[in-house]
Design a protein around this motif. Sequence first.
Motif, PDB file in Angstrom:
ATOM      1  N   THR A 121     -86.041  -4.473  38.679  1.00  0.00           N
ATOM      2  CA  THR A 121     -85.906  -4.740  37.120  1.00  0.00           C
ATOM      3  C   THR A 121     -87.115  -5.332  36.840  1.00  0.00           C
ATOM      4  N   LYS A 122     -87.755  -6.332  37.507  1.00  0.00           N
ATOM      5  CA  LYS A 122     -88.882  -7.110  36.928  1.00  0.00           C
ATOM      6  C   LYS A 122     -90.004  -6.009  36.707  1.00  0.00           C
ATOM      7  N   ALA A 123     -90.355  -5.225  37.698  1.00  0.00           N
ATOM      8  CA  ALA A 123     -91.340  -4.392  37.570  1.00  0.00           C
ATOM      9  C   ALA A 123     -91.271  -3.389  36.164  1.00  0.00           C
ATOM     10  N   THR A 124     -89.902  -2.819  36.255  1.00  0.00           N
ATOM     11  CA  THR A 124     -89.770  -1.976  35.013  1.00  0.00           C
ATOM     12  C   THR A 124     -90.129  -2.648  33.719  1.00  0.00           C
ATOM     13  N   ALA A 125     -89.443  -4.251  33.688  1.00  0.00           N
ATOM     14  CA  ALA A 125     -89.400  -4.857  32.402  1.00  0.00           C
ATOM     15  C   ALA A 125     -90.812  -5.101  32.111  1.00  0.00           C
ATOM     16  N   ALA A 126     -91.661  -5.228  33.097  1.00  0.00           N
ATOM     17  CA  ALA A 126     -93.021  -5.664  32.783  1.00  0.00           C
ATOM     18  C   ALA A 126     -93.873  -4.443  32.358  1.00  0.00           C
TER      19      ALA A 126
END
Lengths: 391, 281
Positions: A121-126
């Motif tokens: 999630t974090k990578a995609t959100a970034a």
Amino acid sequence: MAGITIEKIEKTFGATPVLREVSLKIADGEFLTLLGPSGCGKSTLLRILAGLEVQTAGSVAIGDRVVDGVRPKRRDVAMVFQSYALYPHMTVQDNMSVPLRMRRLTAWQRLPLLGRFLPGTKATAAEIERDVIRTAKALGIGHLLARKPGQLSGGQRQRVAVGRAMVRQPAVFLMDEPLSNLDAKLRVQMRAEIKELHNRLGVTFVYVTHDQSEAMTMSDRVAVMLDGELLQVAPPQEIYADPDDRRVAEFIGSPKINMLEAKLRDAALADAAGTSFTVAADAGPGTALTVGIRPEAFHLVETGGPNVLTGAVRLVEHMGSDLFVHLNVPGTEHPVVARLLAERAPQIELGQTLHLGVRPERLLIFAADGKRLRPQGHAGAKVLPIKERMQ
Amino acid sequence: MSTSATHGLGSPAAITRHAILLITGALILIPFVWMVSLSIKPPGEIFHASFSFWPKQFYGIENYTKALTEAPLPRYMLNGVFVCTMIVAAQVLVCAPAAYALAKLEFPGKNLLFAMVLIALILPHEVLSLPLFILGYQIGVLNTYAALVFPYVVSPFGIFLFRQFFKTIPDDVIHAARLDGLSELAIVWRIMVPMALPAIIAFGIFSVVGHWNSLFWPLIAVRDQNLMPPPLGIMAFKNEEAGNDYGPLMAASTIVVAPLIIAFLSAQRWFVEGLTGGAVK
Ligand SMILES: Nc1ncnc2c1ncn2[C@@H]1O[C@H](COP(=O)(O)OP(=O)(O)OP(=O)(O)O)[C@@H](O)[C@H]1O
Ligand SMILES: [Mg+2]
């Protein structure tokens, strides 16, 4: 790639037909404008393309894929609405992130609170944040990302709406009168920006407007629509200079084209407004015709004669480089409007009698049913019927 | 303020209008003032012939202590909080999607369904008590928290109010959401409900006030003192303990009503906006 093929689309609301057998082929990367007066069904056609409305009959293909029954999300089209339709409770950044979040994150990852801790999630959100910021910067709204739509001006909202459509890189852009809520100056500026955007992205644009100057300046081709029917689809120049239908000629052009009711005297001559015009019509004597003359087709001549209108000056409008002369011509319903070079201005006075000549090849002749009558041999490449014109 | 400039306060119409408002306001307020007044009076003064708001002998501390200690008032209040929260949550959960469908989707029978919502709006809830009681008995929830919650889960008023509000949200916003890839349920929860927040808060206040104060259905549905919401608790308290001891009884009533008044005053802005406004200004 992503051209659009519209095949005999019909739409009725209850018993009211709104679209009648609309067929149109839009090439990949083309900027096509749907032009027509209010209520003619432009938005309805656009919504059908987007999958937001279901057609009564006919079919739509985007690229090689027939998309009838395909959900809007899966059509790879983005739309900019006349009212912008931003989400008022979200910031600009959130507004622009929505389409990306819905596509790149899974349903689990989108869960409030919990989703944040799922792997990836974090990578995609970034990544999403990066894309949104890049798009916003390109549109000059990078400094507005934290604001809500209510705190933006009309022009800024319009950019956000374009940004929300642009950020997910769709194959087709649909724009429904995106400039109609802006003031005149901003409209001209945004017109250029949208055209630039089209050049830069190189994807297909379908642009709806009832403003002919937008249509004429931005489009590769203009599709003129009236009462749910496509009357003519052609490049702007051709729509203006070589209309297929009386209604097209009357809708395009400002000031409006002069229409004179005429009666055919013989195969080459028609009488109208106290003079005779050289026409080439394939019809018997006495046939009623309409002679259309664009205001700028006139030039001043010394005396009356064939192809010359004579009348008294009723009004002179100075427009800078040009001037519009309104002439009362006996035997016509409306004053005839001519567009002349401004250098003539000092010589023209109210009430003065003027002779306006027009070259026969600049006459647009329409039959009683509104269809254009073209001189024999004139046809050629310019006036192929619509169907053959599509690749 | 601008109206007083145009219709000046001195005009007879304005005087009449204010007189009527004042009298109505007083009529509604007097019982509450009396209740508060009685809650701080000693027993001897309560039936005194002459009325004064302030007691000769301040007896508030005794009355309130008695109210809080002799009956499980905190317990009743907690019950009330729990039941009201459950009811409001369930109502929003059910009403928002229903209202969205009625406001924005096309399907056969939509008008009929909406007419049924309107009919349900007119029916007084008491009419349904007996069927609901039997239903509660059949599914075996009587005398539990569930019995206090289940009859109110579907609120016709909530559906109606939300539908009216959702109707003011332009279709284009929903179209944009569909193109952005939101499902219909996601549109309800992420677009419609946040946009309709004032209406939802107003409805929440209505609902909480109504169910906090409700006596009739709890009287039928629960017998266990530990489940009783405040008004029912007070009634039980009166019957069993207080007898003619009105001071503590009024103190208990004041304690029960106070949270509502505080909540309402602090949310008043939302309340008015939610009932009168649309989504887009
Ligand atoms: N949901 C609907 N139900 C019934 N009639 C409708 C509906 N939507 C559109 N229409 C009718 O269809 C016709 C075309 O509407 P449409 O919105 O496509 O016009 P438009 O060309 O976009 O006009 P404008 O330039 O004003 O936006 C109008 O006469 C309209 O009244
Ligand atoms: Mg429209």
